[in-house]
Design a protein around this motif. Structure first.
Motif, mmCIF file in Angstrom:
data_model
loop_
_atom_site.group_PDB
_atom_site.id
_atom_site.type_symbol
_atom_site.label_atom_id
_atom_site.label_comp_id
_atom_site.label_asym_id
_atom_site.label_seq_id
_atom_site.Cartn_x
_atom_site.Cartn_y
_atom_site.Cartn_z
ATOM 1 N N TRP A 293 -4.757 6.874 2.622
ATOM 2 C CA TRP A 293 -6.194 7.143 2.473
ATOM 3 C C TRP A 293 -6.543 8.479 3.124
ATOM 4 N N LEU B 116 -1.243 2.265 4.023
ATOM 5 C CA LEU B 116 -2.484 2.394 3.265
ATOM 6 C C LEU B 116 -3.467 3.306 3.991
ATOM 7 N N ALA C 23 -10.486 4.900 -3.443
ATOM 8 C CA ALA C 23 -9.957 3.539 -3.398
ATOM 9 C C ALA C 23 -9.111 3.241 -4.634
ATOM 10 N N PHE C 24 -9.544 3.732 -5.789
ATOM 11 C CA PHE C 24 -8.771 3.509 -7.018
ATOM 12 C C PHE C 24 -7.426 4.231 -6.945
ATOM 13 N N LEU D 224 -5.222 2.257 -4.733
ATOM 14 C CA LEU D 224 -4.747 1.044 -5.402
ATOM 15 C C LEU D 224 -3.600 1.359 -6.352
ATOM 16 N N VAL D 225 -3.736 2.424 -7.123
ATOM 17 C CA VAL D 225 -2.674 2.811 -8.054
ATOM 18 C C VAL D 225 -1.392 3.135 -7.296
ATOM 19 N N ALA E 86 -0.515 2.018 -4.361
ATOM 20 C CA ALA E 86 0.036 0.797 -3.774
ATOM 21 C C ALA E 86 0.786 -0.018 -4.823
ATOM 22 N N ILE E 87 0.246 -0.087 -6.034
ATOM 23 C CA ILE E 87 0.927 -0.826 -7.102
ATOM 24 C C ILE E 87 2.263 -0.168 -7.444
#
Length: 266
Positions: A167, A163, A196-197, A200-201, A203-204
């Motif tokens: 980033w 992560l 951050a969005f 998140l996408v 990571a999903i």
């Protein structure tokens, strides 16, 4: 796939304990502290945690590097309570326009900050001294956790460092395309939210691909799985858990005897 590695001296007395025992000790020690809002019990707990840190083989400097988000959160809690606390009891210490800093507000903020640190610090210590694979093996063998859950948690834990790398990659890619907030705080906030969005996408998507890959390799099968490394739960591990409960209870008892105990409910 490289994940967070333990940073403790492997030969330290408590670092060698069973991962489930260390996790149980941290949870039980922390749960006791949730029962009170006063600053005395968590302050005693923090002193105990720092005192036993050498027994886990972790240096104080290493702990500070790993626990710095707690200090940032502590500052946020203090600022939030000072500015927005509804109840401002006690003596007024500082008054600036509509903001009045009272002794009651500072005492409440101190209690919350110390409790947050006292509750979170054992977890930081446990994961700083425990190999993720050993923890997964111990969960399966000693805690009788489902293999699918334990191995899935291990895979997720291994992906945590990615992560930070993603980033950095997203930020550098946007900077290369001329997307930079400069010194504008509003633009910085918008850029932070969008980054951050995107993280998140990503990571999903990675989690979904990993789940499909694990199922394709038989991790979803009902066949009992074997483990390569034996994790033994010994009498010393039981003593660690009992000692954690006793120390947590002692901190709470000291708070009651000193008359500072403030129950969470009631």
């Amino acid at each position: 796939m490289i994940g967070p590695q333990p940073v403790a001296v492997a030969s330290a007395p408590l670092a060698r304990r069973n991962p489930v025992a260390k996790l149980a000790a941290a949870l039980l020690f922390s749960v006791v502290l949730i029962a009170t809002l006063d600053p005395v019990a968590p302050a005693i707990a923090i002193a105990v945690e720092l005192a036993v840190l050498p027994l886990f083989g972790v240096r104080y400097r290493v702990l500070a590097r790993r626990a710095w988000p707690l200090l940032v959160s502590a500052v946020g809690i203090v600022v939030t309570l000072v500015l927005f606390a509804a109840e401002r009891s006690g003596r007024v210490l500082v008054e600036a326009g509509p903001v009045a800093v009272t002794s009651g507000v500072l005492l409440t903020a101190l209690g919350l900050v110390l409790r947050m640190i006292a509750v979170a610090l054992p977890g930081v210590i446990v994961f700083a001294t425990t190999d993720a694979t050993d923890l997964a093996d111990a969960l399966i063998q000693n805690a009788r956790a489902p293999a699918r859950f334990a191995i899935g948690a291990l895979a997720a834990f291994r992906l945590v460092p990615l992560l930070g790398q993603e980033w950095q990659a997203i930020s550098m890619a946007r900077r290369a395309r001329g997307v930079d907030a400069g010194r504008n705080p509003v633009a910085k906030l918008r850029l932070f939210v969008s980054t951050a969005f995107a993280l998140l996408v990503g990571a999903i998507r990675r989690g979904t691909r990993l789940a499909v890959a694990m199922d394709a390799r038989g991790f979803d099968a009902g066949v009992p799985r074997t483990t390569a490394r034996r994790q033994r739960f010994t009498a010393a591990d039981a003593l660690l858990v009992a000692g954690a409960v006793a120390l947590g209870g002692a901190a709470l008892t000291a708070s009651i005897l000193l008359g500072t105990f403030r129950p969470l409910i009631g």
